[in-house]
Design an enzyme around this catalytic site. Structure first.
Site, PDB file in Angstrom:
ATOM      1  N   GLY A  44       0.774  -1.239   0.000  1.00  0.00           N
ATOM      2  CA  GLY A  44       0.000   0.000   0.000  1.00  0.00           C
ATOM      3  C   GLY A  44       0.801   1.283   0.000  1.00  0.00           C
ATOM      4  O   GLY A  44       0.232   2.366  -0.073  1.00  0.00           O
ATOM      5  N   HIS A  45       2.121   1.199   0.091  1.00  0.00           N
ATOM      6  CA  HIS A  45       2.936   2.411   0.135  1.00  0.00           C
ATOM      7  C   HIS A  45       3.505   2.678  -1.246  1.00  0.00           C
ATOM      8  O   HIS A  45       4.481   2.070  -1.643  1.00  0.00           O
ATOM      9  CB  HIS A  45       4.050   2.267   1.183  1.00  0.00           C
ATOM     10  CG  HIS A  45       4.644   3.574   1.596  1.00  0.00           C
ATOM     11  ND1 HIS A  45       5.867   4.006   1.176  1.00  0.00           N
ATOM     12  CD2 HIS A  45       4.157   4.558   2.397  1.00  0.00           C
ATOM     13  CE1 HIS A  45       6.127   5.181   1.710  1.00  0.00           C
ATOM     14  NE2 HIS A  45       5.102   5.546   2.452  1.00  0.00           N
ATOM     15  N   PHE A  46       2.871   3.560  -1.958  1.00  0.00           N
ATOM     16  CA  PHE A  46       3.206   3.908  -3.338  1.00  0.00           C
ATOM     17  C   PHE A  46       3.164   2.682  -4.258  1.00  0.00           C
ATOM     18  O   PHE A  46       4.174   2.305  -4.862  1.00  0.00           O
ATOM     19  CB  PHE A  46       4.575   4.596  -3.443  1.00  0.00           C
ATOM     20  CG  PHE A  46       4.675   5.876  -2.673  1.00  0.00           C
ATOM     21  CD1 PHE A  46       3.880   6.966  -2.985  1.00  0.00           C
ATOM     22  CD2 PHE A  46       5.560   5.987  -1.619  1.00  0.00           C
ATOM     23  CE1 PHE A  46       3.970   8.152  -2.269  1.00  0.00           C
ATOM     24  CE2 PHE A  46       5.665   7.160  -0.898  1.00  0.00           C
ATOM     25  CZ  PHE A  46       4.866   8.245  -1.217  1.00  0.00           C
ATOM     26  N   VAL A  63       8.301   2.208  -2.158  1.00  0.00           N
ATOM     27  CA  VAL A  63       9.274   2.951  -1.357  1.00  0.00           C
ATOM     28  C   VAL A  63       9.052   2.562   0.108  1.00  0.00           C
ATOM     29  O   VAL A  63       7.914   2.554   0.585  1.00  0.00           O
ATOM     30  CB  VAL A  63       9.084   4.476  -1.529  1.00  0.00           C
ATOM     31  CG1 VAL A  63       9.997   5.259  -0.603  1.00  0.00           C
ATOM     32  CG2 VAL A  63       9.316   4.896  -2.977  1.00  0.00           C
TER      33      VAL A  63
END
Length: 158
Positions: free
Chosen positions: A58-60, A65
């Site tokens: 879910g992070h970028f 990243v």
């Protein structure tokens, strides 16, 4: 104790000892091993960043990243291993808590395939309170840097 490359006490710390020294477990264990341990002085933690890390979902998405706060947590865990080993703290009866964070800077993204080298130095040590400074490096580049304090606290029964 083993000898490190500079002839002083310390050396390598494997995952089995890390699991003995700090209470973190998957998915929140963010240090794989350590090297160049010098009691009350410094340690270099190693975190192999893989695409299998749960935060990449879910992070970028599409441009993975590592979250900056988790890079700082990796540094803190390396500091906790240094503290625990220096004090020979029993994690069954004590917990090392992150207390302060100062001068935190993020310099470059950390991506799957990177190897984070977590250079941690003790600035001050008093009884059960340590103040650290650290740099998370990818190759020869600084990904993040910070100063923080941590303290050993007796576990309370709940």
């Amino acid at each position: 104790m083993s000898e490190n490359q500079t002839g002083g006490p310390g050396g390598e710390i494997d995952i089995a000892e890390i699991l003995h020294r700090i209470p973190h477990r998957y998915p929140f264990l963010l240090i794989d091993r350590a090297e160049d341990y010098r009691p009350s002085q410094s340690i270099v933690g190693i975190k192999n960043v893989t695409m299998n890390e749960p935060f990449f979902v879910g992070h970028f998405p599409g441009n993975p990243v590592m979250p900056g706060v988790l890079i700082v947590e990796s540094l803190a865990q390396a500091g906790a291993v240094l503290m625990s080993k220096t004090l020979d703290a029993d994690i069954e009866g004590k917990t090392i808590f992150f207390m302060t964070l100062d001068n935190c800077r993020f310099r470059q993204p950390v991506r799957p395939g990177d190897v984070l080298r977590l250079h941690v130095e003790v600035l001050k040590a008093r009884s059960k309170l340590f103040k650290f400074q650290g740099k998370a490096m990818v190759g020869d580049k600084v990904a993040a840097e910070a100063e923080w304090a941590a303290m050993v606290v007796e576990n309370s029964s709940v």
